[in-house]
Enzyme design. Structure first.
Site, short mmCIF file in Angstrom:
data_model
loop_
_atom_site.label_atom_id
_atom_site.label_comp_id
_atom_site.label_asym_id
_atom_site.label_seq_id
_atom_site.Cartn_x
_atom_site.Cartn_y
_atom_site.Cartn_z
N GLU A 71 111.18 47.47 62.91
CA GLU A 71 111.02 47.77 64.33
C GLU A 71 111.82 49.00 64.75
O GLU A 71 111.44 49.71 65.65
CB GLU A 71 111.42 46.56 65.18
CG GLU A 71 110.56 45.34 64.93
CD GLU A 71 109.10 45.54 65.34
OE1 GLU A 71 108.85 46.24 66.35
OE2 GLU A 71 108.21 45.03 64.63
N GLU A 100 114.95 44.58 71.64
CA GLU A 100 113.87 44.00 72.46
C GLU A 100 112.64 43.73 71.59
O GLU A 100 112.00 42.69 71.67
CB GLU A 100 113.54 44.97 73.60
CG GLU A 100 112.35 44.55 74.45
CD GLU A 100 111.38 45.70 74.65
OE1 GLU A 100 110.20 45.55 74.27
OE2 GLU A 100 111.79 46.77 75.15
#
Ligand SMILES: [Zn+2]
Length: 1076
Positions: free
Chosen positions: A201, A126
């Site tokens: 991330e 995401e």
């Protein structure tokens, strides 16, 4: 003005990409946020969805496009929404097109992404897909959109079983820009080809020198460490796991920090290939934009794909069967601080259904939840609170946004020997209710409360269309009709008829079936551990040491090399060519004029002595929103910190002839809610230049009682408000003790979970009187106050009671109170005229003399609190660096000062620079490179106060260094911006976007009221906006210089003992304090 973190608590275990920047500019009201939490499921609606409006919209139903087939047209009258569900012929994607008259247009794309483990792969993905794509070649187009778009919503969320990407804008050109970037991102992200994204991330090993220890870094890794530092979050995660032993809900889609490093790049890329496929997508549009254009823009992306069976049905979510023949018990540890009391937490959890509810049943289950848990006087909540067995309620009751509904409830702050008693009490209360039923007044109150919320459909600044989408998705995701789920009139009527004929029976049956006789239930007990935090850190350390041990020299060099590559990549600016690929608006697309809201002020209306303020808006759906302001300036300074307790006592102990339960039911039955809060704000003195930085010695301080009701119920609303104001039962020792325990526990959780907010309040208190007042009422020192008050309530109740009574007597002083009162009404023309008589009756009956003494003029004279508070500030909030120790694995690092001093003038341009710093340098350095979940700054053009803040930060002293280099970065940017006018425009557009968000009617009224209260003119607002629009590179240099010479700068940090010790070694010495 208090800063709030916009908690997107969409459902338990949902993770959100960006710490919402909107939090700083358009903080939604607490009321709106609280309401939002009930919007996840079908509790949405519109009060007056006239058929004419709908008839107009039906034209946009059934629009044909060669690439799509129409599955179904449907009218959702409850919302005035005309919908068409399409299937994209080639790819199999489903698209729901919703047409309404709302100009806040929403686009969303959702994938079903059930994880098989707790590596957090859906969550990391995401974050990652927003880091550049085929067409949009910057490192982080998401940030570029945050920087320079008029978006009213831009974010992504990971649920336990789905991932949603959502954008919204009121500007059509902007809307299409946002859609293009998001659509390209999800289908063609850079992340699946470039392992650096997964490393940044998700997680990676970091090493700069061979002799250093290895460390884990990564945005999600650190975000989840922050999540796992919260004991509440540990409890709710363990609870969910416990009742879903066999399905995807039994693992953590957000990622368990212990498991995250097991995720390889290949698994990550495979997950994308499988689930991020059009066949597995549900695409959503709503608003007043053109339907054909929606279909066309998506076809551009979908047409490259063929149907993929492994994506769907490959992503179907399995039902968890009820397999427990008897209740299960789980015991886990949770970390506490050195000085924290050793108490337990306990939750009982039920898996409610193992097949779908009928619509009427689902509605009834929602009402049942409100009956049991909805207010402080609801039976289960009240029984637990009054039991004295714990400090505050956990679990939150019903959660019904996933495939299966669950019910969880418990207590925290429980003594070990009382754990069994808590369980016993919960079960016996439910059993008793299932036998005896609910009183008809309780049912009427809950029914009206929920119905009011559905019809009002007040989502605050949150886009209405997004609420609609979340409601639709709760069924659509499981292959049921997206629109049937949103129609509440029929099931509501059915439920009302059922209650009419057989009273409380319908709820008794539900309790028996889904709770009392349901053995698929677990008890989760969390026991305190003082060593757990250290043990977990040690465990991580030794794991990393073992990894390092197992590595050859070449391996280590490879880690060093990769670390350097990543750092270099992160430090490299995007080229202007790359930036130019991301579509943007131009300055000409912006509205030059400020948005003004209607206001009419009548002093001493009808000779009442009370000032009445009216905001006559276009439509408020038949609802009147009112606020009664009562002046607080007569209070002794020592009583200010009691105001939060006083406000709660007013609402939660009963009033007049009504006890707590009766009062709460009256409010629920006749109104949309009543609440009490405190508003303190610095004001512009009469005759001053509004651009001048305020010294903060002129203030307005008001107790605000807010209420809302349909226009035919305002007489009842006003009677209740008056009774609460004058006759609240302050004398309830046991209730006050419960409240104080609960408030203390909530404050502690707030400081641990949102330390950035606590330190910002703390730092503000060092400079201005208003800031100090906010700190007393809602900051770290309020926690100290709560502890003292609790002691006083237990040991010397008469004294505390006398203090509470003194507050009431002072603010309702017979001679002078009406002179400091205002009554503020927001409503449309019809509402305003319908309620006029009841308003005048209300004014007549308020306490105080209509022709009494006048209070001082707060725009001409200094506020009476100023002198005494300045003495306190010198002693209790000196300008010095402070560190607050709590049990946590992350830090919240703040530094602040005055960028402008009294009498200087801050231009609107400073807003643009501060925002540029926040979304640029600080985002890059604190979040992307530092690995914190958030890094930002705040600036007030009124007080000159400037602060740097970080959120869930793995660093402490390094982040302070980053702050110290920020000024130079801003000065350097001034030079670059001269060469890059587009980047300057983006910064201006983003700032304007922050100011021009969508608002609900009550927010418009409130904005207009506060503008009046602070004595701010429309001319000043226009001047300020013009300054923003005319910002020049020179303004960056000027503000940068000011940051470089930040006056009276000082530091505040919330972190763990260990991190402070490390910072001390780096020379960052602070005055330390244990607070939790
Ligand atoms: Zn996240």
């Amino acid at each position: 003005m208090t800063m709030m973190a916009f908690g997107l608590s969409i459902s338990r275990g949902t993770s959100v990409t960006a710490f919402s920047f909107a939090a700083f500019s358009r903080a939604p009201t607490t009321a709106a946020r609280r309401q939002f939490s009930t919007f996840g499921y079908r509790r949405t609606g519109a009060l007056q969805s006239t058929m004419e409006a709908v008839a107009d919209l039906t034209k946009s139903m059934g629009v044909e496009h060669p690439a799509y087939e129409i599955v179904k047209n449907d009218l959702v009258e409850e919302y005035g929404a005309a919908t068409t569900l399409y299937r994209h012929k080639k790819s199999g994607a489903e698209l729901l097109s919703v047409s309404t008259d709302d100009d806040n247009k929403v686009f969303g794309i959702t994938f079903r992404t059930p994880p098989e483990d707790s590596t957090g792969v859906p969550h990391i993905l995401e974050h990652s897909v927003l880091c550049g794509s085929r067409k949009y070649k910057t490192k982080d187009p998401f940030v570029q959109l945050l920087q320079g778009s008029l978006q009213t919503f831009l974010n992504a969320f990971t649920y336990p079983d789905r991932t949603c990407y959502v954008v919204a804008s009121q500007n059509e050109k902007d809307f299409y820009n946002l859609i293009n970037v998001y659509a390209d991102a999800v289908f063609h992200p850079r992340a699946i080809n470039d392992p650096n994204v997964h490393a940044q991330e998700g997680w990676h090993l970091e090493l700069e020198n061979k002799e250093d220890p290895l460390i884990y870094k990564g945005v999600v890794y650190n975000e989840m460490k922050g999540v796992y530092s919260s004991s509440d979050s540990r409890l709710s995660r363990a609870s969910q796991r416990s009742i879903f032993p066999d399905t995807t809900y039994g693992v953590d889609s957000g990622g368990d920090p212990k498991v995250i490093p097991e995720l390889s790049f290949e698994q990550f890329a495979d997950f994308h290939a499988k689930f991020y496929h059009p066949t597995n997508s549900r695409i959503y549009f709503s608003g007043d934009d053109d339907v054909y254009a929606r279909l066309d823009i998506m076809d551009e992306y979908l047409k490259d794909f063929d149907v993929s069976p492994e994506s769907k049905p490959g992503s179907v979510i399995d039902w968890q069967p009820k397999v427990f023949s008897e209740p299960q018990r789980i015991v886990e540890a949770y970390p506490i601080g050195e000085d924290q009391p050793e108490t337990n937490m306990v939750n009982i959890n039920w898996l409610m259904n193992d097949k779908p509810f009928t619509p009427a049943e689902e509605m009834a289950v929602g009402i049942l939840d409100h009956l049991l848990m909805g207010t402080t006087s609801s039976i289960l909540r009240k029984t637990l609170t009054e039991s004295g067995l714990g400090e505050s309620i956990t679990g939150g009751g019903l959660s019904d946004e996933l495939l299966q509904a669950t019910f969880s409830v418990g207590l925290k702050g429980v003594k070990e020997e009382d754990v069994a008693k808590v369980e016993e009490l919960i079960l016996s209360t439910l059993e008793k209710v299932s036998e005896e039923g609910f009183e008809s007044e309780a049912i009427a109150s809950s029914m009206n409360t929920i119905e009011f919320q559905m019809r009002e459909f007040n989502t605050g600044s949150f886009p209405k269309g997004l609420s609609f989408m979340l409601g639709a998705m709760s069924k659509w995701l499981y292959d049921q009709s997206p629109t049937e789920a949103l129609k509440f009139e029929e099931p509501l009527a059915e439920l009302k008829a059922r209650i009419e004929s057989s009273g409380s029976e319908v709820f008794q049956e539900l309790i028996k079936k889904y709770l009392v006789s349901n053995t698929h239930r677990t008890t989760v007990e969390m026991r305190p551990s003082k060593s757990l935090e250290t043990a977990e850190l040690e465990e991580e350390k030794s794991r990393l040491a073992a990894i390092k041990e197992s590595m050859s020299d070449e391996d280590l060099e490879e880690v060093i090399r990769k670390t350097q590559v990543l750092k270099k990549l992160q430090a490299t600016e995007d080229s202007p060519e790359a930036r130019a690929t991301v579509p943007a608006l131009e300055l000409e697309d912006l509205k030059r004029e400020t948005t003004e809201f209607p206001i009419a002020v009548t002093e001493s209306e009808n000779d009442s002595g009370v000032t009445v303020i009216r905001h006559e808006l276009g439509s408020t759906s038949g609802i009147a929103y009112v606020k009664l302001g009562v002046d607080l300036s007569g209070l002794d300074v020592e009583d200010i910190s009691l105001l939060p307790l006083f406000s709660r006592v007013m609402m939660e102990t009963g009033a007049g002839d009504f006890d707590q339960v009766e009062l709460s039911r009256k409010i629920g039955t006749h109104t949309g809610g009543i609440s009490v809060s405190v508003l303190t704000t610095a004001v512009h003195p009469d005759g001053s230049d509004e651009s001048d930085i305020l010294d903060g010695n002129y203030l307005q301080t008001k107790l605000i009682m807010s209420g809302k009701a349909t226009s035919d119920k305002t007489t009842e609303l006003f009677d209740l408000m008056k009774m609460i104001l004058t006759d609240a039962r302050l004398d309830s020792q046991s209730r006050v003790i419960e409240m104080l325990k609960e408030s203390k526990s909530r404050r502690e959780s707030a400081i641990i979970g949102s330390g950035h907010s606590a330190i910002n309040t703390r730092m503000k208190a060092r400079y201005r009187v208003g800031g100090y007042v906010d700190e007393m009422m809602g900051g770290i020192s309020q926690l100290e106050t709560l502890k003292e008050l609790l002691k006083q309530a237990e040991e010397d109740w008469p004294t505390l009671l006398a203090r509470l009574e003194r507050i009431r007597n002072t603010i309702l002083d017979q001679e002078s109170c009406r002179s400091g009162m205002f009554f503020d009404i927001t409503g449309d023309t019809s509402v305003q005229s319908k309620i006029e008589d009841s308003v005048h009756k209300f004014l007549d009956e308020l306490p105080g003399d209509a022709n009494g003494k006048k209070l001082q003029n707060f725009y001409k004279e200094q506020h009476p609190w100023v002198e005494p508070i300045k003495k306190l500030m010198a002693e209790l909030a000196p300008i010095e660096d402070e560190g607050f120790i709590v049990p946590t694995q992350v830090s919240y690092v703040g530094k602040s000062g005055l960028a402008y001093e009294e009498g200087e003038q801050a231009s609107g341009a400073a807003q643009v620079v501060a925002r540029f710093l926040r979304t640029g340098y600080l985002w890059d350095r604190v979040r992307v490179m530092g690995g914190a979940y958030g890094g930002f700054c705040t600036f007030s053009p009124y007080s000159g106060f400037f602060s740097y803040l970080s959120y869930r930060d793995p660093n402490l002293s390094k982040t302070l260094d980053v702050y110290d280099e920020a000024a130079d970065a801003v000065i350097a940017a001034a030079e670059q911006l001269k060469k890059d006018p587009d980047a300057l425009s983006q910064a201006i557009i983003g700032t304007i976007g922050d100011m021009d968000g969508a608002m609900s009617p009550d927010q418009k009224g409130y904005t207009s009221l506060t503008r009046w209260l602070v004595n701010e003119s429309a001319e000043y607002r226009q001047k300020f906006r013009d300054q923003i629009l005319d910002t020049k590179p020179e303004d960056f240099r000027e503000f940068g210089e000011r940051l470089k010479n930040l006056k009276q700068s000082s530091v505040a940090v919330v972190s763990s003992k260990g991190e402070f010790d490390k910072a001390k070694e780096d020379g960052k010495v602070m005055k330390m304090k244990n607070i939790v």
